[in-house]
Design an enzyme around this catalytic site. Structure first.
Site, PDB file in Angstrom:
ATOM      1  CG  HIS A  48      -0.024   4.154   4.687  1.00 41.62           C
ATOM      2  ND1 HIS A  48      -0.699   3.399   5.615  1.00 41.62           N
ATOM      3  CD2 HIS A  48      -0.952   4.939   4.086  1.00 41.62           C
ATOM      4  CE1 HIS A  48      -1.986   3.708   5.582  1.00 41.62           C
ATOM      5  NE2 HIS A  48      -2.166   4.632   4.654  1.00 41.62           N
ATOM      6  CG  HIS A 105       4.188  -2.526  11.256  1.00 40.59           C
ATOM      7  ND1 HIS A 105       4.912  -1.364  11.486  1.00 40.59           N
ATOM      8  CD2 HIS A 105       3.365  -2.268  10.204  1.00 40.59           C
ATOM      9  CE1 HIS A 105       4.538  -0.443  10.613  1.00 40.59           C
ATOM     10  NE2 HIS A 105       3.599  -0.958   9.828  1.00 40.59           N
ATOM     11  CG  HIS A 122      -4.159  -0.262   6.522  1.00 38.14           C
ATOM     12  ND1 HIS A 122      -4.192   0.150   7.831  1.00 38.14           N
ATOM     13  CD2 HIS A 122      -2.986   0.210   6.014  1.00 38.14           C
ATOM     14  CE1 HIS A 122      -3.102   0.826   8.123  1.00 38.14           C
ATOM     15  NE2 HIS A 122      -2.349   0.889   7.034  1.00 38.14           N
ATOM     16  CG  ASP A 169       4.721   2.788   7.464  1.00 40.05           C
ATOM     17  OD1 ASP A 169       3.900   3.083   6.567  1.00 40.05           O
ATOM     18  OD2 ASP A 169       4.397   2.118   8.469  1.00 40.05           O
ATOM     19  CG  HIS A 170       4.131  -0.402   4.415  1.00 38.87           C
ATOM     20  ND1 HIS A 170       4.179  -1.747   4.727  1.00 38.87           N
ATOM     21  CD2 HIS A 170       3.646   0.215   5.511  1.00 38.87           C
ATOM     22  CE1 HIS A 170       3.722  -1.928   5.962  1.00 38.87           C
ATOM     23  NE2 HIS A 170       3.395  -0.749   6.457  1.00 38.87           N
ATOM     24  CG  HIS A 195      -0.370   0.009   2.526  1.00 42.19           C
ATOM     25  ND1 HIS A 195       0.359  -1.047   3.044  1.00 42.19           N
ATOM     26  CD2 HIS A 195      -0.381   0.954   3.511  1.00 42.19           C
ATOM     27  CE1 HIS A 195       0.757  -0.764   4.273  1.00 42.19           C
ATOM     28  NE2 HIS A 195       0.328   0.448   4.573  1.00 42.19           N
ATOM     29  CG  ASP A 203       0.425  -1.644   7.777  1.00 46.09           C
ATOM     30  OD1 ASP A 203       1.357  -2.394   8.113  1.00 46.09           O
ATOM     31  OD2 ASP A 203       0.497  -0.403   7.838  1.00 46.09           O
TER      32      ASP A 203
END
Length: 385
Positions: A174, A291, A229, A176-177, A172, A253
């Site tokens: 975001h 995570h 998400h 942090d990915h 996805h 996520d």
């Protein structure tokens, strides 16, 4: 002590049980808030990076994550929009990246690769609790990166393994990915960037739809649409048949060890459908999440199902791992069915503990969705992630 009180509360049924659980979780959250404040005072910022970010598409976003506090709670959609449509999301990601590199120069966790008859799965600890992955065809020397948020860490693993990066799979949008897409795709000119066209993946070159297959050497990787998400969230299933090993699910996520992601761009019904997509996979499928949330998630699972022996055994193992800063990846989907409350909305114990009245049946999708929504709300009270 909280688990003991919860165990007593769960012996009854209906709304009273839910009220007791909410009280337990609210008290735990208050205690943790003071601890988080102390940790915040002890943290240090690294020097500002002089690199200027490139202009970004308005569709790109980053959802910040803070231990012990939900950054979305105070302003809700306004905060989400701020990180979706402004440069602040990218700048926040860059700050996270610098701080994590300073705090964890060798990564937040010690990981071990898994080797299956010529196919290697290598977890890479990045940021403060994320995982990126390299999926490697060792015979062909070809690699696929999953969610490469720290391009420096991923590139170091590529060089150590002496492989050629040919594809990036993003679950996805975001940061942090997806934060490493630009640097890695520029460094590896033949590298393709895969993801959902609905999700505004940065530097996307090859859009994917549900059930599309990416082939790299012996690697056959299927994309599964799992919205909730984010609108375009995908998970990736590495087929184990070509190398006679277990299949591997890279869940981003959507699903964590004993947990699931927040529903930012969908409804509880949407998230339930996505989780049911994963439940259709085999018990021996290895789960590689986005995570390191295992200890916190199992702690919450112990509050809502205190008598679950599978959860207790897994918690003891996870605590031993984390004492030595070892990764808890992977688990299996068979294990997750036994102790992950977000995959157990059909179970009578959870229905009795959290339901407002007579427990929902496993055939009642709407009631299962309501239970999932309540579980997610209680988890956010327990500790924001």
């Amino acid at each position: 002590m909280a688990a003991v009180v919860a165990a007593t509360a769960l012996k009854g049924r209906g709304a009273r049980n839910a009220r007791v659980l909410r009280g337990i979780l609210s008290g735990a959250t208050a205690n943790k808030a003071s601890q988080n404040k102390t940790r915040a005072l002890q943290s240090h910022s690294s020097p500002e990076c002089k690199e200027e970010p490139e202009p970004l598409s308005p569709e790109l976003e980053y959802i910040p994550r803070k231990r012990g506090k939900n950054p979305m709670k105070a302003v809700g959609l306004a905060w989400y929009s701020l990180y979706t449509r402004t440069w602040l999301g990218y700048l926040f990601y860059r700050q996270q990246l610098r701080r994590a590199r300073n705090r964890y120069p060798k990564g937040h966790s010690k990981t071990q690769p898994r080797l299956f008859n010529g196919v290697k799965v290598l977890p890479i600890p990045v940021l403060s609790d994320n995982y990126s992955y390299l999926i490697i065809d060792t015979q062909a020397g070809l690699a696929v990166a999953v969610d490469p948020s720290d391009p420096r860490a991923v590139q170091a693993s590529i060089e150590k393994e002496r492989v050629n990066l040919v594809a990036i799979l993003c679950t996805h949008k975001h940061w942090d990915h997806s934060g490493g897409n630009r640097d890695l795709s520029r460094r590896h000119r033949d590298c393709r960037v895969y993801g959902s066209p609905q999700d505004g993946i940065p530097y996307l070159t090859h859009p994917l739809c549900h059930q599309d297959v990416v082939s790299v050497g012996r690697l056959q990787i299927r994309a599964l649409a799992t919205p909730g998400h984010t609108q375009g969230h995908l998970v990736y299933l590495l087929d184990g048949e070509p190398y006679k090993g277990p299949s591997c699910l890279f869940s981003g996520d959507l699903l964590f060890l004993s947990g699931c992601g927040r529903t930012f761009e969908g409804t509880a019904e949407t998230m339930l459908s996505s989780l049911d997509t994963v439940l259709d996979l085999g018990d021996d499928t290895l789960l590689w999440p986005g995570h390191e949330y295992a200890e916190e998630n199992l702690g919450f699972a112990g509050v809502v199902e205190p008598e679950n022996l599978a959860r207790e055994r897994k918690m003891q193992w996870v605590q031993r791992q984390r004492m030595e800063r070892k990764s808890t990846c992977p688990s299996t989907l068979g294990e997750e069915r036994a102790y992950n409350p977000f995959l157990r909305t059909h179970c009578l114990e959870l229905q009795e503990a959290l339901g407002p009245g007579p427990g929902p049946t496993s055939d009642d999708g709407c009631s299962r969705a309501q239970l999932l929504e309540e579980l997610r709300r209680l988890k956010d009270m327990h500790k924001s992630k």
